[in-house]
Design a protein around this motif. Structure first.
Motif, PDB file in Angstrom:
ATOM      1  N   ILE A  69       0.809  -1.264  -0.089  1.00  0.00           N
ATOM      2  CA  ILE A  69       0.126  -0.048   0.082  1.00  0.00           C
ATOM      3  C   ILE A  69       0.860   1.225  -0.053  1.00  0.00           C
ATOM      4  CG2 ILE A  69      -2.024  -1.122   1.117  1.00  0.00           C
ATOM      5  CD1 ILE A  69      -1.195   0.463   3.639  1.00  0.00           C
TER       6      ILE A  69
ATOM      7  N   SER B  83       0.483   5.317   2.078  1.00  0.00           N
ATOM      8  CA  SER B  83      -0.976   5.913   1.726  1.00  0.00           C
ATOM      9  C   SER B  83      -1.483   6.682   2.677  1.00  0.00           C
ATOM     10  CB  SER B  83      -2.005   4.481   1.600  1.00  0.00           C
ATOM     11  OG  SER B  83      -1.255   3.820   0.269  1.00  0.00           O
TER      12      SER B  83
ATOM     13  N   ASP C 205      -7.277   7.008   2.308  1.00  0.00           N
ATOM     14  CA  ASP C 205      -7.277   6.040   1.018  1.00  0.00           C
ATOM     15  C   ASP C 205      -7.600   4.503   1.667  1.00  0.00           C
ATOM     16  OD1 ASP C 205      -6.420   7.474  -0.723  1.00  0.00           O
ATOM     17  OD2 ASP C 205      -4.429   7.306  -0.455  1.00  0.00           O
ATOM     18  N   ILE C 206      -7.841   4.414   3.070  1.00  0.00           N
ATOM     19  CA  ILE C 206      -7.896   3.130   3.773  1.00  0.00           C
ATOM     20  C   ILE C 206      -9.445   3.314   4.403  1.00  0.00           C
ATOM     21  CG2 ILE C 206      -7.284   1.685   5.523  1.00  0.00           C
ATOM     22  CD1 ILE C 206      -4.390   2.580   4.988  1.00  0.00           C
TER      23      ILE C 206
ATOM     24  N   HIS D 296      -7.745  -1.494   1.376  1.00  0.00           N
ATOM     25  CA  HIS D 296      -7.069  -0.292   0.506  1.00  0.00           C
ATOM     26  C   HIS D 296      -7.321  -0.725  -0.861  1.00  0.00           C
ATOM     27  CE1 HIS D 296      -3.531   1.533  -1.733  1.00  0.00           C
ATOM     28  NE2 HIS D 296      -3.825   2.764  -0.989  1.00  0.00           N
TER      29      HIS D 296
END
Length: 111
Positions: A14, A17, A21-22, A43
Motif C-alpha cells: 500500500i 498511503s 485511502d484506507i 485499500h
C-alpha cells in the motif's frame, strides 16, 4: 510470518498511503486476535485487505504482541470487491460480519 515481515509486506503493497485511502470496518472481536478489538482494513487502490488492532484501547503496560501476531497470521489478502470483503468478514465470525451489511453503500462510494 512475523509481525515485522507482515508490516514490511503491507508497506510494500500500500506504500505510504493516506489514512483517507484506507477504509476500516470495525471494531469487532474475533478469534483471530483472541477477542481483542480489531479492524478489517481495505485499500481499494491496491486491492489489499488486512487486520489491525484498535490501538486506542491499548495502555502502555499491555503486551499486545500475541494479538498483533494474530493479525500477521491472518495475513495480507487480495480484495477487489464488496462481495469478497463480506466473505472475509463472515470468515472472521458473527461479530465481524455484523458490520458488513450496514456499510456496503459507504464502501461502494469509496471504491
Amino acid at each position: 510470518m512475523t509481525i515485522n515481515e507482515f508490516n514490511e509486506k503491507l508497506e510494500k503493497r500500500i506504500g505510504k498511503s493516506s489514512i483517507l485511502d484506507i477504509d476500516s470496518i470495525g471494531d469487532f472481536q474475533c478469534d483471530q486476535t483472541h477477542g481483542f478489538p480489531t479492524f478489517l482494513n481495505i485499500h481499494w487502490n491496491s486491492g489489499t485487505t488486512w487486520l489491525s488492532l484498535n490501538y486506542r484501547l491499548v495502555d502502555e503496560d499491555t503486551d499486545i504482541s500475541e494479538y498483533e501476531q494474530g493479525c500477521a497470521d491472518w495475513g495480507i489478502r487480495d480484495c477487489d470487491s464488496i462481495e469478497k470483503l463480506n466473505t472475509f468478514l463472515e470468515s472472521l465470525g458473527e461479530d465481524a460480519y455484523g458490520y458488513a451489511l450496514p456499510i456496503e453503500e459507504e464502501i461502494q462510494q469509496s471504491m
